[in-house]
Scaffold this motif. Structure first.
Motif, short mmCIF file in Angstrom:
data_model
loop_
_atom_site.label_atom_id
_atom_site.label_comp_id
_atom_site.label_asym_id
_atom_site.label_seq_id
_atom_site.Cartn_x
_atom_site.Cartn_y
_atom_site.Cartn_z
N PHE A 1 0.84 -1.20 0.00
CA PHE A 1 0.00 0.00 0.00
C PHE A 1 0.87 1.25 0.00
N VAL A 2 1.92 1.25 0.83
CA VAL A 2 2.82 2.40 0.92
C VAL A 2 3.50 2.66 -0.43
N GLN A 3 3.96 1.59 -1.07
CA GLN A 3 4.62 1.75 -2.37
C GLN A 3 3.65 2.26 -3.42
N SER B 1 -5.01 2.32 -9.83
CA SER B 1 -5.60 1.09 -10.36
C SER B 1 -6.51 0.42 -9.33
N THR B 2 -7.11 -0.69 -9.76
CA THR B 2 -7.88 -1.55 -8.87
C THR B 2 -7.30 -2.96 -8.89
N SER C 1 -4.31 -1.62 -3.48
CA SER C 1 -4.36 -0.40 -4.28
C SER C 1 -5.10 0.68 -3.48
N PRO C 2 -4.57 1.91 -3.44
CA PRO C 2 -5.22 2.95 -2.64
C PRO C 2 -6.71 3.13 -2.95
N ARG C 3 -7.09 3.01 -4.23
CA ARG C 3 -8.51 3.16 -4.56
C ARG C 3 -9.33 2.08 -3.86
N LEU D 1 -11.29 12.48 -4.16
CA LEU D 1 -10.88 11.89 -2.89
C LEU D 1 -9.65 11.02 -3.07
N LEU D 2 -9.58 10.29 -4.19
CA LEU D 2 -8.38 9.49 -4.46
C LEU D 2 -7.17 10.39 -4.65
N ASP D 3 -7.34 11.52 -5.35
CA ASP D 3 -6.24 12.49 -5.44
C ASP D 3 -5.73 12.84 -4.05
#
Length: 351
Positions: free
Chosen positions: A163-165, A173-174, A179-181, A201-203
């Motif tokens: 997640f950090v990377q 992506s999904t 993935s952050p999303r 929000l993802l930004d």
């Protein structure tokens, strides 16, 4: 709902501690300061800020390490005090003596610390899915007793490295659970909820500044399960119980009224948190779990409630509201219900 057309402006505000990027609604009226949580920014409050009634001035800063505020190291050995001091410096720059605070998740930890250090600056406190008064990870009962003396299982080493990377790579992506999303849509809110401003929000999530100094922070190896203990810099260490403990909030005299709003199905701050090593170990997701006697799931909600009950016993006032079929971000998931709880509180405490 109140007037939803209030305009949100974005400004850079130089303070004595750092340059702060903030979202602002109005320039007159009683101030309401919105404080975001981990891996997010002031953007998470934009839709709610637009619903502020006339007569209130909204201020939502990007906290240090997030959004577009100046990058400066988070000294985790001070717990959440770097953030609390940043908020006071912002108030001083804007000539605000008092404000009502609306704080989400880790942001609630920041304003609880501010309330302890500067109770005269806090006219009222709305905490949403608040960080436990005993921090995140490493404690085992409602009184915040450490599982191990070195607080293993909390701090910078607890963040999922993939997640950090992906945060660092600005991954939209999904393709992975990490993935952050997917983390945002699967854990920040209760699926299948999707916010209409998902891309914005993802930004905001991807604007998290990834480093040992900011997010998630550094860590040390531990001989105790799960093998990592807190370091000294960065956000996740600032939340570690080695340095962060706001249980003394319960002893405040003439402290602020507190409205506690949480989702019944919160996956992040709960007594069965999917981000807590104790619960993950119990599920079998992390090998070598030493058992309930040594490392049970952290009872985060129970810890908060016990401190609030002590606060009430000492003369403080609090109210807990649970929104059903709601996850970690009630203000996003149930904006009308959140607004209808918030506005009467603001009207009562704008003084």
């Amino acid at each position: 709902m109140a007037d939803t057309s209030r305009k949100v402006e974005i400004q850079d505000i130089p303070t004595q501690r750092l340059r702060v990027r903030a979202r602002l609604v109005g320039d007159e009226g009683f101030p309401v300061i919105f404080v975001h949580g981990n891996c997010s920014s002031s953007a998470f409050f934009e839709s709610l800020m637009k619903t502020l009634p006339q007569g209130f001035r909204g201020i939502a800063p990007d906290m240090r390490g997030y959004g577009h505020t100046e990058e400066k190291t988070i000294d985790a050995t001070r717990g959440m005090r770097d953030f609390a001091d940043d908020l006071v410096a912002l108030m001083d720059t804007l000539s605000l003596k008092r404000a009502v605070f609306v704080a989400h998740s880790a942001g609630a930890g920041m304003v609880m610390q501010l309330s302890i250090d500067h109770p005269e600056r806090v006219a009222g406190l709305v905490v949403e899915a608040p960080l436990s008064p005993y921090g995140f990870g490493g404690t085992k009962d409602a009184d915040g007793t450490p599982c191990w003396a070195d607080f293993a299982g909390s701090g910078g080493g607890t963040a999922n490295p993939d997640f950090v990377q992906r945060l660092k790579n600005k991954d939209r992506s999904t393709e992975s659970q990490t993935s952050p999303r997917n983390v945002m849509n699967g854990c920040y809110v209760k699926p299948p909820f999707r916010h209409p401003d998902e891309e914005k929000l993802l930004d905001s999530v991807l604007d998290t500044h990834v480093s040992d100094q900011l997010y998630p922070g550094n860590f040390t190896q531990s001989p105790n399960w799960p093998g990592v203990a807190p370091g000294t810099t960065g956000m996740n260490n600032a939340m570690a119980p080695a340095y962060y403990n706001t249980s003394s909030f319960a002893e405040l005299k003439n402290g602020p009224d507190l409205l506690w709003i949480r989702g019944a199905d919160d996956a992040i701050v709960s007594d069965t948190s999917l981000f807590d090593f104790g619960f993950l170990g119990k599920l079998g997701a992390v090998p070598g779990w030493p058992g309930d006697d040594k490392y049970p799931p952290q009872p985060m909600v129970s810890q908060m409630r016990k401190v609030m009950e002590r606060y009430a016993a000492n003369g403080g006032r609090y109210r807990e509201v649970v929104l059903h079929d709601t996850g970690h971000s009630p203000h996003l998931e149930k904006t009308k219900e959140f607004h209808d709880l918030l506005v009467p509180f603001l009207l009562e405490h704008a003084r």
